[in-house]
Design a protein around this motif. Structure first.
Motif, mmCIF file in Angstrom:
data_model
loop_
_atom_site.group_PDB
_atom_site.id
_atom_site.type_symbol
_atom_site.label_atom_id
_atom_site.label_comp_id
_atom_site.label_asym_id
_atom_site.label_seq_id
_atom_site.Cartn_x
_atom_site.Cartn_y
_atom_site.Cartn_z
ATOM 1 N N GLY A 199 8.649 -10.028 73.816
ATOM 2 C CA GLY A 199 9.538 -8.984 73.336
ATOM 3 C C GLY A 199 9.552 -8.811 71.837
ATOM 4 O O GLY A 199 8.553 -9.061 71.140
ATOM 5 N N LEU A 200 10.696 -8.391 71.344
ATOM 6 C CA LEU A 200 10.858 -8.043 69.933
ATOM 7 C C LEU A 200 10.503 -9.203 69.014
ATOM 8 O O LEU A 200 9.946 -8.992 67.928
ATOM 9 C CB LEU A 200 12.307 -7.597 69.695
ATOM 10 N N ASP A 201 10.794 -10.430 69.419
ATOM 11 C CA ASP A 201 10.540 -11.576 68.556
ATOM 12 C C ASP A 201 9.054 -11.787 68.287
ATOM 13 O O ASP A 201 8.680 -12.459 67.314
ATOM 14 C CB ASP A 201 11.135 -12.846 69.169
ATOM 15 N N SER A 202 8.196 -11.212 69.122
ATOM 16 C CA SER A 202 6.757 -11.335 68.901
ATOM 17 C C SER A 202 6.179 -10.137 68.143
ATOM 18 O O SER A 202 5.038 -10.196 67.685
ATOM 19 C CB SER A 202 6.027 -11.474 70.251
ATOM 20 N N ILE A 203 6.959 -9.080 68.005
ATOM 21 C CA ILE A 203 6.473 -7.851 67.373
ATOM 22 C C ILE A 203 7.117 -7.637 66.008
ATOM 23 O O ILE A 203 6.421 -7.386 65.009
ATOM 24 C CB ILE A 203 6.762 -6.618 68.265
ATOM 25 N N ALA A 204 8.428 -7.718 65.953
ATOM 26 C CA ALA A 204 9.170 -7.473 64.709
ATOM 27 C C ALA A 204 10.444 -8.303 64.733
ATOM 28 O O ALA A 204 11.544 -7.776 64.892
ATOM 29 C CB ALA A 204 9.477 -5.989 64.553
ATOM 30 N N PRO A 205 10.321 -9.627 64.583
ATOM 31 C CA PRO A 205 11.476 -10.509 64.767
ATOM 32 C C PRO A 205 12.628 -10.240 63.812
ATOM 33 O O PRO A 205 13.790 -10.501 64.165
ATOM 34 C CB PRO A 205 10.888 -11.916 64.559
ATOM 35 N N SER A 206 12.354 -9.739 62.628
ATOM 36 C CA SER A 206 13.438 -9.497 61.669
ATOM 37 C C SER A 206 14.417 -8.442 62.166
ATOM 38 O O SER A 206 15.599 -8.450 61.777
ATOM 39 C CB SER A 206 12.866 -9.059 60.318
ATOM 40 N N LEU A 207 13.972 -7.545 63.039
ATOM 41 C CA LEU A 207 14.850 -6.490 63.531
ATOM 42 C C LEU A 207 15.957 -7.038 64.431
ATOM 43 O O LEU A 207 16.990 -6.397 64.603
ATOM 44 C CB LEU A 207 14.045 -5.428 64.297
ATOM 45 N N ALA A 208 15.744 -8.225 65.004
ATOM 46 C CA ALA A 208 16.773 -8.838 65.855
ATOM 47 C C ALA A 208 17.964 -9.320 65.041
ATOM 48 O O ALA A 208 19.032 -9.585 65.609
ATOM 49 C CB ALA A 208 16.188 -9.991 66.651
ATOM 50 N N ASN A 209 17.781 -9.471 63.730
ATOM 51 C CA ASN A 209 18.865 -9.841 62.821
ATOM 52 C C ASN A 209 19.613 -11.098 63.291
ATOM 53 O O ASN A 209 20.835 -11.185 63.225
ATOM 54 C CB ASN A 209 19.851 -8.683 62.663
ATOM 55 N N GLY A 210 18.837 -12.070 63.775
ATOM 56 C CA GLY A 210 19.421 -13.349 64.165
ATOM 57 C C GLY A 210 20.026 -13.391 65.553
ATOM 58 O O GLY A 210 20.543 -14.435 65.961
ATOM 59 N N GLY A 211 19.969 -12.289 66.293
ATOM 60 C CA GLY A 211 20.539 -12.274 67.634
ATOM 61 C C GLY A 211 19.700 -13.061 68.621
ATOM 62 O O GLY A 211 18.500 -13.254 68.423
ATOM 63 N N PRO A 212 20.296 -13.528 69.716
ATOM 64 C CA PRO A 212 19.589 -14.392 70.666
ATOM 65 C C PRO A 212 18.540 -13.628 71.467
ATOM 66 O O PRO A 212 18.652 -12.419 71.665
ATOM 67 C CB PRO A 212 20.710 -14.886 71.583
ATOM 68 N N PRO A 213 17.509 -14.324 71.953
ATOM 69 C CA PRO A 213 16.514 -13.672 72.813
ATOM 70 C C PRO A 213 17.122 -13.298 74.155
ATOM 71 O O PRO A 213 18.124 -13.882 74.585
ATOM 72 C CB PRO A 213 15.434 -14.746 72.976
ATOM 73 N N PRO A 214 16.530 -12.316 74.829
ATOM 74 C CA PRO A 214 17.077 -11.896 76.123
ATOM 75 C C PRO A 214 16.874 -12.945 77.201
ATOM 76 O O PRO A 214 15.957 -13.764 77.130
ATOM 77 C CB PRO A 214 16.284 -10.623 76.442
ATOM 78 N N ILE A 215 17.740 -12.905 78.183
ATOM 79 C CA ILE A 215 17.663 -13.794 79.340
ATOM 80 C C ILE A 215 16.838 -13.112 80.434
ATOM 81 O O ILE A 215 17.059 -11.942 80.745
ATOM 82 C CB ILE A 215 19.063 -14.094 79.896
ATOM 83 N N GLY A 216 15.897 -13.827 81.004
ATOM 84 C CA GLY A 216 15.264 -13.391 82.246
ATOM 85 C C GLY A 216 14.200 -12.329 82.170
ATOM 86 O O GLY A 216 13.623 -11.968 83.202
#
Length: 311
Positions: free
Chosen positions: A68-85
């Motif tokens: 997901g996002l953490d492999s493409i543009a991790p900074s956009l998550a702004n420290g939020g947790p990865p999705p479940i499932g």
């Protein structure tokens, strides 16, 4: 929030069969203040949309490429947790390519909003089989056996995709009239254009499969879309703003067709939803005050948080 009884929805279905859906929506909105617009700044209204953009980005990216996002543009998550499932789906090559493109488009949407408006942390998302299974059980009105798995095959993934982008689309339609700045309206109009295109592609792919039975269930693709749309209308509790890919001719464009590739009102204009309606749908609870569904801890941003229980 007013409680809607089964008899209310029975009466609503009858009204839709004899009146224009737009008149039913207006009547319910007038009767229920919880269906009206909310007071919020441009920043809060647009940041609210980040909840749906995060949801779409993670579902499409993981479904297509397995990350997901953490492999493409991790900074956009702004420290939020990865999705479940969330995980890679078993897709045919065409739908895999389309889904991957949609995922990258959602990354662009996140970047555009964050750059111009400001960031919120990615909320905790739950994209597990269990969450989709409950949603589809609620939609059809009984427990599906085996549990509906959106990642199992192309048809089930497309039906799961049907659940998500349309909610963002009608949310943007509802947001634009309440924005004060021209730059805000321009941004949301540009986002809406792509969201509408994604929804149209998904609905077209499902329409091609409308009469196929979704294995191993004894329901067709079209029946599933009708049940999902019905559930979203029920959860939002603000009238009929959602229709499946096949409808009675009386609800089709100009009353001349039962195809419904683009969901729209009697004048073929898009329906609109408020942030409260959207929260009721994506929480799966019918209440903006009760998190759950795709957002087990509630949505992010000031609008979603104003309805969460105070710590």
């Amino acid at each position: 929030m007013a409680v809607r009884t089964p008899s209310f929805f029975t009466a609503l279905i009858f009204l839709v069969s004899v009146l224009k859906p737009s008149l039913v929506v207006k009547a319910i909105t007038a009767e229920n203040p919880d269906c009206g617009p909310i007071a919020a700044s441009d920043t809060d209204l647009i940041q609210f949309a980040l909840n749906l953009e995060f949801l779409e980005a993670e579902f499409f990216l993981n479904g297509a490429i397995g990350s997901g996002l953490d492999s493409i543009a991790p900074s956009l998550a702004n420290g939020g947790p990865p999705p479940i499932g969330a995980r890679k789906a078993n897709l045919d090559p065409l739908v895999a390519r389309i889904t991957e493109e949609f995922g990258y488009q959602e990354v662009g949407h996140l970047r555009a909003i964050i750059t111009r408006i400001g960031a919120i942390p990615r909320p905790q998302l739950d994209l597990s089989v269990q969450i989709f299974g409950k949603l589809f059980d609620d939609a059809v009105g009984f427990k599906l056996i085996p549990t509906f798995d959106p990642y199992a095959d192309t048809n089930r993934y497309l039906l799961a995709s049907y659940v998500i982008p349309y909610v963002g689309l009608v949310g943007y339609v509802g947001t634009i009239p309440n924005l004060a700045r021209g730059t805000s309206r321009s941004l949301v109009a540009s986002l809406l254009g792509v969201e509408a295109g994604q929804d149209a592609v998904i609905r077209t792919l499902l329409y091609e499969r409308a009469n196929q039975t979704v294995r191993p269930y004894n329901l067709t693709v079209a029946e599933f879309t009708n049940r999902i749309s019905g559930l979203r209308n029920k959860l939002a509790a603000c009238g009929i703003k959602d229709e499946g890919i096949l409808v009675p001719r009386s609800l089709g464009a100009e009353n001349r067709t039962n195809s419904n590739i683009l969901s729209a009102d009697p004048n073929s204009l898009s329906y609109a939803r408020t942030p409260r309606e959207i929260l009721r749908i994506v929480y799966g609870s019918g209440s903006e005050y009760k998190p759950g569904g795709f957002f087990p801890n509630g949505g992010g941003g000031d609008i979603a948080k104003r309805y969460l229980p105070k710590a």
